[in-house]
Design a protein around this motif. Structure first.
Motif, PDB file in Angstrom:
ATOM      1  N   LEU A 279      30.311  56.415  48.688  1.00 27.38           N
ATOM      2  CA  LEU A 279      30.513  56.804  50.088  1.00 27.38           C
ATOM      3  C   LEU A 279      31.299  58.102  50.188  1.00 27.38           C
ATOM      4  O   LEU A 279      30.965  58.993  50.980  1.00 27.38           O
ATOM      5  N   ILE A 284      30.351  60.134  53.650  1.00 24.12           N
ATOM      6  CA  ILE A 284      29.905  59.146  54.637  1.00 24.12           C
ATOM      7  C   ILE A 284      31.118  58.581  55.370  1.00 24.12           C
ATOM      8  O   ILE A 284      32.068  58.103  54.738  1.00 24.12           O
ATOM      9  N   ILE A 291      32.587  50.265  56.471  1.00 22.35           N
ATOM     10  CA  ILE A 291      32.870  50.759  55.111  1.00 22.35           C
ATOM     11  C   ILE A 291      33.146  49.604  54.164  1.00 22.35           C
ATOM     12  O   ILE A 291      32.524  49.476  53.104  1.00 22.35           O
ATOM     13  N   MET A 349      22.877  54.982  55.649  1.00 19.67           N
ATOM     14  CA  MET A 349      24.292  55.262  55.370  1.00 19.67           C
ATOM     15  C   MET A 349      24.476  56.726  54.966  1.00 19.67           C
ATOM     16  O   MET A 349      25.413  57.396  55.419  1.00 19.67           O
TER      17      MET A 349
END
Length: 359
Positions: A279, A284, A291, A349
């Motif tokens: 991530l 992201i 998350i 995502m």
């Protein structure tokens, strides 16, 4: 119902003679009193005395009733007494017994064979008790710890013992014997985790990220301004910025995992942290429930690929976790995964798309 018949025999002189309450004639010798009345012995025996409804003989002393009729205890035991549903022997009229539903048991049979036994001390459990996730029942009076890796109650009988660690943690012997401790074991776990993540579509995760096994204090020290109480892992980021543009040009990641975790627990925690790395690398940004819920999909992936009681228990804990991020967030992201599948969810995502499935 057990009752006692009290018969009192008196001897009267002729000067104090009473009248028999049955025949009304004078009582000049011994007599019997019953319910505050006096009788000749012969009048009492033939007309007042209780007779057993089974053998028809007179009842003297203790007796029982069946269908409101008097019985000798021996006669009752022979004809009407229930039998123990465990040993099959008669439960005598003057015996204490236990029931469970419509079944009856001798007190000893019930305590030794029907009542649940404490998994710690092996004695019958007659009051309130606890259950762990592994099917162990135990008295509330025991102050044993639960294993922080598998959740099993720690005792000689349930886990072959265990020990306490820093930070109010405890580990059972089973988990200790299967814990990841060495560099070779760390690398084996890394290989397993990266293989499973690659299979579902994570193709850009580095295998060179340092992985460190640390104690609870170190995890908490690194978790500045965050609640570290339930953390089993943490990813630490270090950014390098361009001096002119102030743009982020590199990221250094380090993964820290708490010590003495069972190998599946370790791999699950590592998968969670690797998704944090992914991530972060892809810039992201979502609210924390998304998350942490997304990263817990990686943790659950490990357990879903390795069937067994340990994985079953850990998955159950994840789906019942009340935490708004690691519990509720995970359950919502699991719904998203069911809706989209891994490939579509990963693409959404990466693009920071709105996740309507998360509402």
């Amino acid at each position: 119902m057990k009752k006692t018949l009290l018969i009192i025999i008196y001897f009267l002189s002729s000067l104090l003679a009473l009248n028999c309450d049955y025949c009304q004639n004078k009582i000049r010798n011994t007599y019997i009193t019953h319910d505050s009345k006096s009788y000749h012995e012969e009048c009492y025996d033939k007309n007042i005395a209780l007779n057993c409804s089974i053998c028809k003989n007179q009842i003297k002393g203790v007796y029982v009733t069946h269908d409101s009729k008097p019985c000798h205890i021996k006669c009752y035991d022979s004809y009407f007494a229930p039998k123990c549903n465990f040993c099959g022997l008669i439960i005598g009229a003057n015996k204490i017994y236990n029931t469970k539903g419509d079944r009856k048991y001798h007190k000893k049979c019930f305590e030794q064979n029907i009542l649940p036994k404490c998994s710690i001390c092996k004695l019958p459990i007659t009051g309130d008790f606890f259950n762990d996730s592994w099917g162990n029942s135990y008295h509330k009076s025991h102050d044993n710890f639960n294993c922080n890796s598998c959740g099993r109650i720690i005792s000689q009988n349930t886990s072959n013992g265990g020990f306490q660690l820093l930070g109010n943690r405890a580990i059972c012997t089973f988990c200790d014997s299967n814990a990841v401790k060495t560099n070779i074991e760390i690398e084996n776990s890394r290989e397993l985790v990266l293989l499973l993540l690659k299979k579902v579509g994570f193709l850009e995760i580095s295998g060179d990220i340092p992985i460190n096994i640390v104690n609870k204090k170190t995890i908490c020290d690194l978790s500045v301004n965050r609640n570290c109480e339930d953390h089993e892992g943490l990813t630490h980021y270090k950014y390098t910025y361009d001096a002119v543009t102030n743009k982020k040009i590199s990221i250094e990641n380090k993964i820290y995992i708490i010590d003495y975790l069972h190998e599946l627990n370790f791999a699950s925690t590592l998968a969670h942290e690797y998704l944090h790395v992914w991530l972060n690398k892809n810039n992201i940004e979502y609210p924390k429930p998304i998350i942490e819920g997304f990263c817990n999909l990686g943790a659950a992936l490990i357990y879903k690929n390795y069937s067994g009681k340990f994985s079953e228990v850990k998955l159950d804990q994840m789906f019942k976790n009340p935490d708004p991020n690691y519990g509720a967030g995970f359950r919502k992201m699991d719904t998203c995964l069911e809706k989209y599948g891994w490939k579509v969810l990963i693409d959404k995502m990466k693009n920071n798309d709105e996740l309507l499935c998360f509402d």
